[in-house]
Design an enzyme around this catalytic site. Structure first.
Site, short mmCIF file in Angstrom:
data_model
loop_
_atom_site.label_atom_id
_atom_site.label_comp_id
_atom_site.label_asym_id
_atom_site.label_seq_id
_atom_site.Cartn_x
_atom_site.Cartn_y
_atom_site.Cartn_z
N LYS A 208 148.66 -14.33 21.79
CA LYS A 208 149.02 -13.24 22.69
C LYS A 208 149.36 -13.76 24.07
CE LYS A 208 149.69 -9.26 24.55
NZ LYS A 208 148.72 -8.18 24.67
N LYS A 276 146.38 -9.61 35.19
CA LYS A 276 145.20 -10.21 34.55
C LYS A 276 145.61 -11.18 33.45
CE LYS A 276 143.61 -8.15 31.13
NZ LYS A 276 143.78 -8.14 29.65
#
Length: 334
Positions: A208, A276
């Site tokens: 990811k 983030k």
């Protein structure tokens, strides 16, 4: 009684309390197929992504118990049959498989590993945790080890596809952990999208993060092309249509090109969460001893959005940074 007619929990109870070796017990438990009649699901995190994903499973016939820090965000799910729990621990105590999709690694640690209120503390032997949050690979490994110590399983399974992928059940799912457990979970992944087994615990997160690195530079290229086309006097809408079937055609263009021209900056994926994610990517790059300048530039541009108070917008709001930088404003699509 023949195996197919044994109730899942009755069968698992017989397996887990027998004198059969642990390795054999795990194989026997994994052989029992998941279905709405034998598997209770829990879901922690019912935001932009989680709400649609959870709804797919409810519509597939599964019994779900949900938790969200803001209970009102879970109301649409309660309206279609979900049950509300008071804590992650309570969710897990009523579930065989618990999904999480929350904001930050600190949230993942809290909802899964807190010794008092966390899901793992409430999960029964043989239970499965499935964390779909984009988080630290090392935390995924830690959660897996903690789950194993309780004779449970943990899969890291972050997703890509944004709000539309979640709504349409077309997400890309990157799974790390025990491959036999990932295969066992396929009936639950299928309503959500396509599961891709990436390797051992943490590998789903690594995949990811690589995905986010690709998206970051692609989004910068998309926005810069739009700014250039506008300054060159092109109709930007016609320009996007023209490149969509060529080598520049991308999923980012399909998802966000027209949204940008319509000044639709509603979050399919929050800027705050992308900052983030890219921060985790940079930290992992440091660990691996590699330099990715495109990633570093994209991170700076998205941090600029956050600094302007635009962290709750969608990632397509990157156009605002380039408009400010070049003192231009793209005409809205009529």
């Amino acid at each position: 009684m023949p195996l197919p007619f044994l109730h899942f929990r009755t069968l698992y109870h017989r397996i887990s309390h027998s004198n059969t070796p642990l390795s054999v017990r795990k194989l026997m438990a994994a052989a029992v197929p998941i279905s709405p009649s034998n598997t209770r699901l829990g879901w922690i995190g019912t935001g932009v992504m989680g709400q649609s994903m959870c709804a797919h499973l409810i519509r597939a016939g599964y019994t779900l118990t949900v938790f969200n820090r803001t209970p009102s965000k879970a109301q649409p799910l309660l309206d279609i049959g979900a049950n509300l729990a008071a804590s992650p621990h309570d969710v897990a105590s009523q579930s065989d498989v618990v999904f999480t999709i929350v904001g930050y690694p600190s949230d993942v640690r809290s909802v899964l590993l807190d010794p008092n209120s966390g899901a793992l503390a409430g999960l029964k032997s043989g239970g499965i945790l499935v964390d779909m949050t984009t988080s630290d690979p090392s935390l995924a490994v830690e959660i897996s080890a903690a789950a194993s110590s309780k004779n449970c399983h943990s899969i890291d399974a972050p997703v890509s596809g944004g709000d539309r992928g979640a709504k349409n059940g077309t997400l890309a799912i990157f799974a790390g952990g025990d491959e036999s457990i990932v295969k066992k979970l396929e009936p639950l992944f299928t309503p959500l999208g396509k599961v891709n087994y990436m390797g051992s615990s943490g590998k789903g997160q690594y995949a990811k993060l690589a995905n986010q690195i690709t998206i970051a530079s692609t989004m910068v290229g998309l926005i810069e092309g739009m700014i250039y086309a506008h300054k060159a006097g092109l109709d930007v809408g016609l320009y996007l249509d023209a490149i969509s079937t060529g080598a520049a055609g991308t999923k980012s263009l399909d998802l966000y090109g027209k949204r940008i021209l319509k000044r639709d900056f509603a979050a399919g994926f929050y800027v705050n969460h992308f900052v983030k994610d890219l921060g985790i990517c940079l930290k992992e790059c440091e660990k691996l001893g590699i330099a990715l300048p495109g990633l570093a530039l994209a991170q700076q541009l998205y941090v600029s959005l956050k600094a302007h108070g635009e962290g709750d917008l969608g990632t397509q709001a990157l156009i605002l940074v380039l408009e400010r930088l070049n003192n231009v404003s793209l005409p809205p699509l009529v």
